[in-house]
Motif scaffolding. Structure first.
Motif, mmCIF file in Angstrom:
data_model
loop_
_atom_site.group_PDB
_atom_site.id
_atom_site.type_symbol
_atom_site.label_atom_id
_atom_site.label_comp_id
_atom_site.label_asym_id
_atom_site.label_seq_id
_atom_site.Cartn_x
_atom_site.Cartn_y
_atom_site.Cartn_z
ATOM 1 N N MET A 28 46.244 34.781 42.367
ATOM 2 C CA MET A 28 46.978 34.399 43.711
ATOM 3 C C MET A 28 48.129 33.263 43.565
ATOM 4 O O MET A 28 47.737 32.368 43.066
ATOM 5 N N LEU A 29 49.222 33.639 43.939
ATOM 6 C CA LEU A 29 50.188 32.540 44.237
ATOM 7 C C LEU A 29 50.768 32.293 45.549
ATOM 8 O O LEU A 29 50.481 33.198 46.323
ATOM 9 N N THR A 30 51.046 31.152 45.894
ATOM 10 C CA THR A 30 51.270 30.793 47.351
ATOM 11 C C THR A 30 52.739 29.934 47.361
ATOM 12 O O THR A 30 53.007 29.241 46.095
ATOM 13 N N ASN A 31 53.325 29.966 48.436
ATOM 14 C CA ASN A 31 54.688 29.102 48.290
ATOM 15 C C ASN A 31 54.027 27.739 49.136
ATOM 16 O O ASN A 31 52.802 27.784 49.558
ATOM 17 N N SER A 32 54.930 27.005 49.353
ATOM 18 C CA SER A 32 54.721 25.606 50.081
ATOM 19 C C SER A 32 53.936 25.894 51.657
ATOM 20 O O SER A 32 53.317 24.912 52.131
ATOM 21 N N ALA A 33 54.575 26.838 52.236
ATOM 22 C CA ALA A 33 54.170 26.992 53.314
ATOM 23 C C ALA A 33 52.565 27.934 53.515
ATOM 24 O O ALA A 33 52.225 28.193 54.564
ATOM 25 N N GLY A 34 52.043 28.194 52.097
ATOM 26 C CA GLY A 34 50.732 28.951 52.028
ATOM 27 C C GLY A 34 50.905 30.454 52.367
ATOM 28 O O GLY A 34 49.983 31.316 52.056
ATOM 29 N N GLN A 35 52.083 30.851 52.287
ATOM 30 C CA GLN A 35 52.293 32.522 52.275
ATOM 31 C C GLN A 35 52.070 32.943 50.764
ATOM 32 O O GLN A 35 52.455 32.437 49.629
ATOM 33 N N PRO A 36 51.026 33.913 50.503
ATOM 34 C CA PRO A 36 50.832 34.492 49.333
ATOM 35 C C PRO A 36 52.198 35.239 48.486
ATOM 36 O O PRO A 36 53.022 35.546 49.383
ATOM 37 N N LEU A 74 43.086 66.841 56.616
ATOM 38 C CA LEU A 74 42.424 67.749 56.089
ATOM 39 C C LEU A 74 41.048 67.450 55.511
ATOM 40 O O LEU A 74 40.050 68.430 55.691
ATOM 41 N N TYR A 75 40.951 66.303 55.104
ATOM 42 C CA TYR A 75 39.479 65.692 54.655
ATOM 43 C C TYR A 75 39.254 64.498 55.204
ATOM 44 O O TYR A 75 40.016 63.670 54.578
ATOM 45 N N ALA A 76 38.154 64.239 55.935
ATOM 46 C CA ALA A 76 38.091 62.851 56.512
ATOM 47 C C ALA A 76 37.565 61.902 55.647
ATOM 48 O O ALA A 76 37.737 60.576 55.626
ATOM 49 N N GLU A 77 37.163 62.500 54.425
ATOM 50 C CA GLU A 77 36.754 61.543 53.436
ATOM 51 C C GLU A 77 37.676 60.895 52.485
ATOM 52 O O GLU A 77 37.387 60.287 51.530
ATOM 53 N N TYR A 78 39.027 61.513 52.594
ATOM 54 C CA TYR A 78 39.833 61.257 51.628
ATOM 55 C C TYR A 78 40.197 59.716 51.550
ATOM 56 O O TYR A 78 40.279 59.338 52.676
ATOM 57 N N LYS A 79 40.141 59.129 50.664
ATOM 58 C CA LYS A 79 40.447 57.687 50.279
ATOM 59 C C LYS A 79 39.429 56.872 50.975
ATOM 60 O O LYS A 79 39.667 55.710 51.345
ATOM 61 N N ALA A 80 38.569 57.331 51.479
ATOM 62 C CA ALA A 80 37.512 56.671 52.375
ATOM 63 C C ALA A 80 36.697 55.363 51.565
ATOM 64 O O ALA A 80 36.132 54.690 52.235
ATOM 65 N N ASP A 81 36.426 55.770 50.320
ATOM 66 C CA ASP A 81 35.645 54.656 49.391
ATOM 67 C C ASP A 81 36.764 53.460 49.234
ATOM 68 O O ASP A 81 36.264 52.347 48.830
ATOM 69 N N ARG A 82 37.926 53.573 49.610
ATOM 70 C CA ARG A 82 38.901 52.277 49.405
ATOM 71 C C ARG A 82 38.466 51.110 50.371
ATOM 72 O O ARG A 82 38.465 51.295 51.434
ATOM 73 N N PRO A 83 38.447 49.890 49.874
ATOM 74 C CA PRO A 83 38.153 48.792 50.521
ATOM 75 C C PRO A 83 39.354 48.354 51.451
ATOM 76 O O PRO A 83 40.622 48.724 51.141
ATOM 77 N N PRO A 84 39.313 47.734 52.671
ATOM 78 C CA PRO A 84 40.417 47.373 53.255
ATOM 79 C C PRO A 84 41.336 46.624 52.757
ATOM 80 O O PRO A 84 40.886 45.923 51.731
ATOM 81 N N THR A 85 42.751 46.684 52.817
ATOM 82 C CA THR A 85 43.729 45.992 52.362
ATOM 83 C C THR A 85 43.692 44.726 52.643
ATOM 84 O O THR A 85 43.546 44.205 53.506
ATOM 85 N N PRO A 86 43.696 43.831 51.648
ATOM 86 C CA PRO A 86 43.705 42.188 52.017
ATOM 87 C C PRO A 86 44.626 41.946 52.749
ATOM 88 O O PRO A 86 45.819 42.249 52.582
ATOM 89 N N ASP A 87 44.354 41.106 53.642
ATOM 90 C CA ASP A 87 45.394 40.384 54.516
ATOM 91 C C ASP A 87 46.476 39.615 53.626
ATOM 92 O O ASP A 87 47.592 39.894 54.049
ATOM 93 N N ALA A 88 45.952 39.121 52.447
ATOM 94 C CA ALA A 88 46.915 38.463 51.446
ATOM 95 C C ALA A 88 48.087 39.480 51.036
ATOM 96 O O ALA A 88 48.882 39.157 50.675
ATOM 97 N N LEU A 89 47.618 40.647 50.907
ATOM 98 C CA LEU A 89 48.576 41.737 50.347
ATOM 99 C C LEU A 89 49.389 42.227 51.669
ATOM 100 O O LEU A 89 50.448 42.615 51.328
ATOM 101 N N ILE A 90 48.758 42.507 52.729
ATOM 102 C CA ILE A 90 49.435 43.116 53.849
ATOM 103 C C ILE A 90 50.561 41.923 54.125
ATOM 104 O O ILE A 90 51.762 42.644 54.455
ATOM 105 N N SER A 91 50.407 40.832 54.170
ATOM 106 C CA SER A 91 51.419 39.920 54.532
ATOM 107 C C SER A 91 52.673 39.957 53.384
ATOM 108 O O SER A 91 53.901 39.541 53.807
#
Length: 258
Positions: A28-36, A74-91
């Motif tokens: 993990m890297l961040t800038n001076s404002a704490g943004q990943p 088509l398939y409700a279980e498609y990619k269902a095992d993937r953990p939620p995308t981390p907020d640090a990545l979404i940002s």
């Protein structure tokens, strides 16, 4: 429209896959404002390397637009095992998009379709127009696009490798166009494509070498050895579903031209 003798190169970057790999591949890297910034930094470094070393005549970046895709319907279980995308990545995604736009590189995406489908459509269309295409991704299903005009650039444990038809056959034992059939039987744990239980990756090339496609294999189960036949009989519905999930839609109406 390009003439067939005016061969030019298009590089297509699977932006979603590259940003994910960048995020989980660096501390993990961040800038001076704490943004990943780790995914932003790694993606930009890779992009600069492509521009500097490959000097592509044409370049596009494909992203998932988010929300439910046709495969989810088509398939409700498609990619269902993937953990939620981390907020640090979404940002970091908006900044990556701004960087791509600042370079003047088109972003290609489409509602209800994944970046794989978008990249596949763009690659097929470009190849038909006389382009030599290199797709930069790590998704196994993209290997089905390989042709004399299309190659796939993947990250491996030993570094980077360009896959053509020979490399695909060497790694998976099947032709590129059989990759959906391969995944129909083997499945894909990352995307939660089920496949057929008990049919392993060593058996699949043997079956597909004899029968060609999953549909032909299932239509001739009486000719299959009993140890495999019983598993295929039990899993034939999942095999058909898995092939549909693994087959890219390469006929999207993309609003982009060379």
């Amino acid at each position: 429209m390009l003439e067939q003798n005016e061969l030019q190169q298009l590089i297509i970057i699977d932006g979603t896959a590259f940003v994910y790999r960048a995020f989980f591949g660096l501390p993990m890297l961040t800038n001076s404002a704490g943004q990943p910034t780790n995914a932003i930094f790694s993606f930009t470094t890779t992009l600069l390397k492509i521009l500097r070393e490959d000097k592509p005549q044409y370049l596009a970046v494909c992203f998932d637009r988010g929300g439910k895709s046709k495969r989810d319907e088509l398939y409700a279980e498609y990619k269902a095992d993937r953990p939620p995308t981390p907020d640090a990545l979404i940002s970091q995604f908006p900044y990556v998009r701004h960087i791509v736009e600042a370079f003047g590189i088109p972003i290609v995406e489409m509602d209800e379709y994944e970046a794989d489908d978008v990249a596949g459509t763009l690659a097929k269309r470009a190849a038909e127009q006389g382009f030599e295409v290199l797709i930069m991704t790590n998704d196994k299903d993209m290997l089905q696009l390989i042709s004399p005009q299309i190659q796939v650039y993947r990250v491996t444990p030993d570094g980077y490798k360009i896959y053509d038809a020979e490399a695909c056959k060497e790694r998976y034992g099947v032709e590129p166009q059989q990759i959906p059939d391969y995944l129909a039987l083997d499945g894909d744990k990352i995307d939660r494509i089920p496949g057929v239980s008990g049919i392993g990756e060593k058996t699949i090339p043997t079956l597909l070498a004899e029968f060609g496609t999953v549909e032909n294999l299932l239509a001739h189960l009486d000719a299959v050895q009993n140890r495999w036949r019983t598993k295929l009989e039990a899993g034939q519905a999942l095999a058909r579903l898995s092939k549909e999930l693994a087959t890219l839609n390469t006929d999207l109406n993309l609003p982009i031209t060379p």
